[in-house]
Scaffold this motif. Structure first.
Motif, PDB file in Angstrom:
ATOM      1  N   TYR A   1       6.360 -51.612  -6.116  1.00 17.59           N
ATOM      2  CA  TYR A   1       6.444 -51.161  -7.509  1.00 17.59           C
ATOM      3  C   TYR A   1       5.875 -52.191  -8.482  1.00 17.59           C
ATOM      4  O   TYR A   1       5.232 -51.822  -9.469  1.00 17.59           O
TER       5      TYR A   1
ATOM      6  N   THR B   1       7.571 -45.960  -2.888  1.00 11.18           N
ATOM      7  CA  THR B   1       8.462 -44.805  -2.833  1.00 11.18           C
ATOM      8  C   THR B   1       8.832 -44.465  -1.391  1.00 11.18           C
ATOM      9  O   THR B   1       9.985 -44.111  -1.104  1.00 11.18           O
TER      10      THR B   1
ATOM     11  N   THR C   1       9.671 -52.220  -1.152  1.00  9.59           N
ATOM     12  CA  THR C   1       9.803 -51.335  -2.312  1.00  9.59           C
ATOM     13  C   THR C   1       9.585 -52.099  -3.609  1.00  9.59           C
ATOM     14  O   THR C   1       8.795 -51.683  -4.475  1.00  9.59           O
TER      15      THR C   1
END
Length: 110
Positions: A40, A18, A36
């Motif tokens: 994730y 995030t 990112t």
């Protein structure tokens, strides 16, 4: 106990992802965009390991609640974002909810 370690890793990677999502500038910056995506993927991988023993509702409440609180601190420190009073009250309520689930819920894996 191993499930909670996996949950902590899921939270860590979600916070990293995030943070770099903000830095990716809508995926126009390559390095933050890659971090990112990898972050994730790892966050969801470790969350999936958590779900072997911790009920999905409890795991998700902890994952999202702790993640929200910690990413708020990242926003304060790295992006100079200042939460207002309603945000602070909301964060306190989220933290209280996570504590109640862990201390009192019969659903939580202990």
């Amino acid at each position: 106990m191993k499930s909670y370690l996996f949950l902590l890793l899921a939270i860590f990677f979600e916070i990293v992802a995030t943070t770099f999502l903000k830095k990716s500038e809508q995926f126009t910056q390559l390095k933050p965009s890659v971090i990112t995506i990898v972050g994730y993927v790892l966050a969801f991988y470790f969350l999936s390991l958590t779900l072997r023993t911790i009920p999905v509702g409890v795991a998700y409440a902890i994952w999202s609640g702790v993640g929200i609180v910690l990413i708020t601190f990242v926003g304060i420190i790295m992006f100079r974002q200042t939460p207002d009073l309603p945000a602070i009250i909301g964060l306190i309520l989220i933290t209280s909810g996570v504590i109640v689930i862990n201390l009192f819920s019969k659903m939580a894996a202990h």
